[in-house]
Each structure stands twice: as structure tokens, then as C-alpha cells.
Design a protein around this motif. Sequence first.
Motif, PDB file in Angstrom:
ATOM      1  N   CYS A 116       0.218   4.149   0.435  1.00  0.00           N
ATOM      2  CA  CYS A 116      -0.548   5.257   1.482  1.00  0.00           C
ATOM      3  C   CYS A 116       0.061   4.886   2.887  1.00  0.00           C
ATOM      4  O   CYS A 116      -0.010   5.513   3.912  1.00  0.00           O
ATOM      5  N   ARG A 117       0.939   3.668   3.177  1.00  0.00           N
ATOM      6  CA  ARG A 117       1.458   3.204   4.408  1.00  0.00           C
ATOM      7  C   ARG A 117       3.126   3.506   4.362  1.00  0.00           C
ATOM      8  O   ARG A 117       3.648   3.337   3.548  1.00  0.00           O
ATOM      9  N   TYR A 165       0.094  -4.812   4.957  1.00  0.00           N
ATOM     10  CA  TYR A 165       0.063  -3.883   4.079  1.00  0.00           C
ATOM     11  C   TYR A 165       0.080  -4.162   2.685  1.00  0.00           C
ATOM     12  O   TYR A 165      -0.026  -3.428   1.881  1.00  0.00           O
ATOM     13  N   CYS A 201      -4.929  -5.209   1.431  1.00  0.00           N
ATOM     14  CA  CYS A 201      -4.298  -5.153   2.467  1.00  0.00           C
ATOM     15  C   CYS A 201      -5.219  -5.851   3.640  1.00  0.00           C
ATOM     16  O   CYS A 201      -6.171  -6.321   3.527  1.00  0.00           O
ATOM     17  N   HIS A 226      -8.497   1.666   2.610  1.00  0.00           N
ATOM     18  CA  HIS A 226      -7.546   2.562   2.929  1.00  0.00           C
ATOM     19  C   HIS A 226      -6.907   3.810   2.003  1.00  0.00           C
ATOM     20  O   HIS A 226      -7.046   4.846   2.014  1.00  0.00           O
ATOM     21  N   CYS A 227      -6.572   2.965   0.847  1.00  0.00           N
ATOM     22  CA  CYS A 227      -5.831   3.820  -0.285  1.00  0.00           C
ATOM     23  C   CYS A 227      -7.066   4.597  -1.332  1.00  0.00           C
ATOM     24  O   CYS A 227      -6.652   5.080  -2.249  1.00  0.00           O
ATOM     25  N   CYS A 256       0.744  -1.234   0.111  1.00  0.00           N
ATOM     26  CA  CYS A 256      -0.114  -0.015   0.016  1.00  0.00           C
ATOM     27  C   CYS A 256       0.802   1.328   0.030  1.00  0.00           C
ATOM     28  O   CYS A 256       1.720   1.374   0.900  1.00  0.00           O
TER      29      CYS A 256
END
Length: 65
Positions: A28-29, A36, A40, A57-58, A26
Motif C-alpha cells: 500500500c506504500r 514499510y 511496518c 495500514h494495509c 507494504c
Amino acid sequence: MKITLNENQEVVKSVREGLKRTGGYCPCRLYRTEEYKCMCKEFKDQIADPEFEGYCHCLLYYKHK
């Protein structure tokens, strides 16, 4: 249950480019852990919840009820 890509193609393009840069993690992590790796663990857990509807999340994937 249905999972689709974000309808916003710019978001999809940006996240996919990030996934390529990070080797599938990811973008974004901050950390690169198996938790992740796309798709994820957080989103897989959300998918398992029959009441959940929303984005990962992303913002790449969307789960419909």
C-alpha cells in the motif's frame, strides 16, 4: 493484547500477493524502505500503544485490546 489476521480472506490473499511482489514491503506504500517492511513501523508503534485497537495500514493485521 492479541493480533490476528483480517477476517476477510480476500483482503488477506490480496495483501499477501502484494507482499510477495514487493519483497515483503507494504504493497500500500509508494516507497520501499525498512520502515514499510511488513510488519511496518507504524503498526509496531500502534501495537505499543495500550489504547490502540484496529487494523494496520494495509488491513492485513488487527490488534485487539
